[in-house]
Design an enzyme around this catalytic site. Structure first.
Site, mmCIF file in Angstrom:
data_model
loop_
_atom_site.group_PDB
_atom_site.id
_atom_site.type_symbol
_atom_site.label_atom_id
_atom_site.label_comp_id
_atom_site.label_asym_id
_atom_site.label_seq_id
_atom_site.Cartn_x
_atom_site.Cartn_y
_atom_site.Cartn_z
ATOM 1 N N HIS A 18 0.799 -1.230 0.000
ATOM 2 C CA HIS A 18 0.000 0.000 0.000
ATOM 3 C C HIS A 18 0.830 1.277 0.000
ATOM 4 O O HIS A 18 0.273 2.366 0.006
ATOM 5 C CB HIS A 18 -0.984 -0.025 1.163
ATOM 6 C CG HIS A 18 -1.948 -1.174 1.059
ATOM 7 N ND1 HIS A 18 -2.910 -1.230 0.076
ATOM 8 C CD2 HIS A 18 -2.061 -2.335 1.748
ATOM 9 C CE1 HIS A 18 -3.593 -2.363 0.196
ATOM 10 N NE2 HIS A 18 -3.098 -3.057 1.201
ATOM 11 N N CYS B 178 -6.034 -8.906 5.840
ATOM 12 C CA CYS B 178 -4.732 -8.493 5.303
ATOM 13 C C CYS B 178 -3.593 -9.158 6.081
ATOM 14 O O CYS B 178 -2.620 -9.618 5.493
ATOM 15 C CB CYS B 178 -4.579 -6.985 5.397
ATOM 16 S SG CYS B 178 -4.816 -6.148 3.832
#
Lengths: 288, 120, 140
Positions: free
Chosen positions: A206, A249
């Site tokens: 990310h 995640c």
């Protein structure tokens, strides 16, 4: 003698560069600087995606990828979370057995306050999330707590976010409060630490890997990550909370994941939401 | 008698063919196994990040470099093996999982996938 | 000028000198290049590229030995869980090892326990490394 002197100069040069290097990323309570971190992350994405507007990062990957944005805008014209917001409102306004309700537990009757969560609760010495306070509200009124990941808690949270849309995130780390700063640092450390059998950090995908394809998926930029939760995720086929996503995640790195609302996950939310200060609440959202 | 000899020879030949693969994988078999490792989601899943010029590679990702000119980039095949085994050795923040060091793949699977990608 | 060159030289060469190859580096590099069962030389002595756990599993395939290695693997996994770095598949591998032991396949039980113990040990190494290096990807 001259050689020794040179070695000494060389050594000190070497040491000083290392000192400067280790002081910058703010890895200790003494050196961590949340505001500098926030600016550095914004700068990082500004450089990476020069055409994206800062305010647009609340829209995740759709801020930086034009193709998927078109599909997403079609999706949002009939928002899949609409029913959940309505159901959340109904649940929010339904009184507990003792006659009280959620509105009695929150400031301003719980309307338009999403931007203040999570916050550092000095008295409790911990970070408090919105979902946590929803359940605390229930328990203090003699009701059973809700499950953390989906269903009623996500719907109530969605309604509360809905009433807060366009309010600006304003997460505070009280000056001189070492506990708050330590919680922030713990969240930051979790975000950047590689873990699990796959040796992945949140940042791997990310930050460094944002808007780069993993098979057919594009990893979203971390800036603005928490603004649009809870989220109706096509992959789930339903609404889910931020901590449900965190757990997923965490597991994707092939780690034994933490439980939802674990202290470290709350600290992660504190760090991530602080990074989004200045951006607006736009939850609930819809995502692929 | 001649017939017997012939059939004995045939049996011997057959035995030879059957036993050969058990002793060592042929390059062709290693390549096929390597391809399965490359594409398999619960195996190497290399395709999620690396494009490769194989007609069976659909929707490859691009987090990592494409699998091209491997022999030129890694004149020593063992250096390529080392890169697959632990890419974080050369780049500590790489997104690439240490497939050997973290025992994500077996050593045999790593040998096979190296054979497969070395053709490209 | 000469002095400057000398300083530059010291700065350039010092890190290289300080980073003489450790045994762990040599082991990893040889394992990475050659796989298991390879012999390499480090500091004048010969070593194998087999993991400690692969050596531990190379004992007689008996119930006692399997039980022993499974217990060691469980202890190691508890250690890594304690620092928050337990891997996802390790518990499942330990379960498979126990199932193999119950069904009398002690060889399989030993090999699986070895893998689980290796995962836990490397998870601990991963944690120790992260403590000092997690900042490497923080944007500056």
């Amino acid at each position: 003698m001259k050689i020794i002197k040179n070695i000494t100069i060389g050594l000190s040069l070497l040491m000083s560069t290392q000192l400067v290097f280790s002081a910058q990323p703010g890895t200790t309570l003494a050196s961590v600087n949340p505001e500098a971190d926030r600016m550095a992350l914004q700068q990082f994405f500004k450089k990476r995606f020069p055409d994206a507007e800062l305010a647009d990062y609340v829209n995740g990957i759709y801020a930086v990828d034009a193709d998927s944005r078109t599909q997403w805008e079609d999706l949002e014209s009939f928002p899949p979370y609409e029913f959940d917001v309505e159901e959340g409102e109904r649940l929010f306004k339904t009184a507990f057995a003792n006659g009280k309700g959620y509105a009695d537990c929150f400031e301003k009757g719980g309307i338009g306050i999403r931007q203040n969560f999570p916050y550092w609760d000095k008295k409790a010495g911990t970070v408090k999330t919105l979902e946590q306070e929803i359940n605390e509200c229930r328990e203090s009124n003699g009701e059973k707590p809700l499950k953390w990941g989906k269903g009623p808690i996500a719907q109530i949270s969605a309604y509360m976010a809905w009433t807060s849309r366009d309010n600006v995130f304003d997460i505070k780390i009280p000056e001189g409060d070492e506990g708050a700063l330590a919680a922030y640092l713990d969240g930051k450390k979790f975000f950047y630490t590689k873990r699990g059998q796959l040796n992945l950090s949140c940042a791997n995908c990310h930050v460094q890997g944002s808007n780069v394809r993993i098979r057919a998926d594009l990893a979203s930029p971390s800036l603005g990550h928490t603004s649009h939760f809870p989220v109706f995720r096509s992959k789930w086929g339903e609404l889910g909370t931020l901590h449900r996503r965190y757990k997923g995640c965490h597991k994707d790195s092939r780690s034994q994941p933490l439980g939802m609302q674990h202290e470290t996950f709350r600290n992660l939310e504190y760090f991530q939401t602080y990074m989004s200060n200045g951006l607006v609440v736009n939850g609930p959202g819809s995502r692929k | 008698m001649r017939k017997l000899t012939t059939s004995m020879c045939a049996a011997g030949l057959l035995a030879l063919i059957v036993t050969t693969p058990a002793t060592a994988m042929t390059t062709q078999e290693a390549v096929a196994e390597g391809k399965a490792v490359y594409m398999g989601k619960s195996r190497g899943n290399c395709i999620s990040c690396h494009q490769i010029n194989d007609p069976d590679a659909n929707l490859a990702g691009n987090q990592g470099p494409p699998m091209v000119a491997m022999a030129q980039r890694f004149p020593d095949k063992r250096m390529l093996r080392a890169q697959v085994w632990d890419a974080s050795k050369n780049n500590p923040i790489t997104i690439m999982p240490p497939l050997g060091k973290h025992w994500i793949l077996s050593e045999e699977e790593i040998d096979a996938v190296v054979e497969y990608i070395y053709q490209f | 000028m000469k002095k400057l060159i000398a300083i530059v030289a010291t700065v350039v060469f010092l890190p290289a000198a300080a980073m003489a190859e450790t045994f762990d580096d040599a082991f990893d590099m040889n394992r990475a290049m050659h796989g298991k069962g390879y012999t390499f030389t480090w500091s004048g002595k010969q070593y194998s590229t087999d993991h400690l756990e692969e050596v531990e599993a190379r004992v007689a395939a008996t119930k006692e030995n399997a039980e022993d290695l499974i217990a060691k693997a469980k202890a190691k996994n508890a250690e890594v869980a304690n620092v928050g770095f337990e891997w996802k598949l390790t518990k499942g591998i330990l379960k498979d090892a126990e199932a193999a032991m119950v069904s009398g396949d002690y060889r399989k039980a030993l090999d699986l326990a070895a893998q689980a113990k290796y995962h836990a040990r490397i998870g601990l190494e991963q944690h120790a490394y992260a403590e000092n290096n997690w900042h490497l990807s923080v944007p500056q």
